[in-house]
Design an enzyme around this catalytic site. Structure first.
Site, short mmCIF file in Angstrom:
data_model
loop_
_atom_site.label_atom_id
_atom_site.label_comp_id
_atom_site.label_asym_id
_atom_site.label_seq_id
_atom_site.Cartn_x
_atom_site.Cartn_y
_atom_site.Cartn_z
N SER A 158 0.84 -1.20 0.00
CA SER A 158 0.00 0.00 0.00
C SER A 158 0.87 1.24 0.00
O SER A 158 2.00 1.22 0.50
CB SER A 158 -0.89 0.00 1.25
OG SER A 158 -1.51 1.26 1.44
N TYR A 184 -0.26 -0.41 10.69
CA TYR A 184 -0.59 -0.84 9.33
C TYR A 184 0.53 -0.47 8.36
O TYR A 184 0.96 -1.29 7.54
CB TYR A 184 -1.90 -0.17 8.89
CG TYR A 184 -2.26 -0.38 7.44
CD1 TYR A 184 -2.70 -1.61 6.98
CD2 TYR A 184 -2.17 0.68 6.53
CE1 TYR A 184 -3.04 -1.80 5.65
CE2 TYR A 184 -2.51 0.49 5.20
CZ TYR A 184 -2.94 -0.74 4.77
OH TYR A 184 -3.27 -0.92 3.44
#
Length: 305
Positions: A158, A184
């Site tokens: 990501s 994350y």
């Protein structure tokens, strides 16, 4: 020199695989029960690949598989139980696999858990699931990938990786305060490093590994973040979001490319500073650093073996 393809952020999974014949190829896709995973499976199956949907809920996966068989006309779409947050489940999956594996798409993931949780080896849950689970899976399937005599490992990272490197001295938030997005981000940096080190170690065996940012797509992944925070120009449909995964998994244009990070179906430039907001393109230098990649691999080995 950065790799440039004839495609861009508007390209779809169907477009980037048009004309590619995957007959005789076998693919495994984690998290294939919804969103990007399902679309990735559909595109690869439509090109003739034998596809295994590796999912936490095989009953729901069976429904998806039936739909995909109808849509693609390809009967070779299977379902297997796999939870990348559970080392026993991963071991069961890899032990049961037989024969060569041409494509592994590490697609499953979690994002921004509101409270600190721990998973494999007592590690923080994002790191444990997004990185360690896929590391264990990839390692467990190494022989099958090598036996394919030309395999691809594709890991869905990501642009969130730009918000945090891997903090080796406190991987698991035992000393620093827990922050969902930092956790994350660290796990997504780790996933890029997985591609870097896997490619370094295994490219001589015909295994090429790359990582990617799919773009901002409205899937279940964002359920803890209150919706997408990415500016409108960077958002994509599921069909567009799966394009880079499918391209790296199947296009002959990248058969000799590995250890890199892609977005919008092209290799990303290295950026020198943290972005002001979500969705900004580029890859952080720490995510491609070979020393970081090797160090992280050794950390993972000590956990999953």
């Amino acid at each position: 020199m950065l790799f440039h393809s004839p495609f861009d952020r508007h390209s779809t999974a169907s477009e980037v695989i048009d004309g590619v014949d995957l007959t005789g190829k076998r693919a495994v896709i984690t998290g294939a029960g919804a969103g990007l995973g399902t679309e990735t499976a559909r595109a690869l199956a439509a090109a003739g690949a034998e596809v295994t949907l590796a999912v936490r809920r095989p009953d729901a996966g069976a429904e998806i598989a039936a739909e995909l068989r109808t849509k693609t006309g390809n009967p070779a779409i299977h379902v297997a139980s796999l939870d990348v947050a559970d080392l026993a489940s991963i071991t069961a999956f890899t032990s049961a696999w037989t024969g060569p594996l041409h494509v592994l798409v590490n697609n499953a993931g979690i994002m921004a858990l509101p409270e600190l949780e721990r998973g494999i080896g007592g590690h923080e849950q994002h790191f444990a699931t997004n990185y360690l689970g896929h590391f264990a899976l990839t390692l467990g399937l190494h022989r099958a990938l090598a036996d394919a005599a030309g395999a691809r490992v594709v890991t869905v990272s990501s642009s969130g990786h730009l918000f945090a490197p891997v903090t080796f001295d406190d991987l698991d938030f035992r000393f620093r305060p827990y922050d969902p997005l930092t956790a994350y981000a660290q796990s997504k940096t780790a996933e890029v490093l997985l591609a870097v080190e896997a490619d370094r170690r295994w490219s001589a065996e015909g295994i090429r590994a790359n990582a990617l940012h799919p773009g901002a797509i409205a899937t279940n992944l964002q359920r803890h973040t209150g919706g997408l925070r990415t500016p409108e120009p960077y958002r994509k449909t599921v069909e567009q979001g799966a394009a880079t995964s499918v391209f790296l998994a199947a296009s002959p244009l990248v058969e000799a490319i590995g250890g890199r990070y892609f977005e919008d179906v092209n290799e990303s430039p290295v950026v020198s500073s943290r972005p002001a907001g979500f969705g900004v393109p580029g890859v952080a230098p720490y995510a491609l650093d070979p020393a970081n990649a090797e160090r992280l691999w050794e950390v993972a080995l000590s956990t999953v073996r």
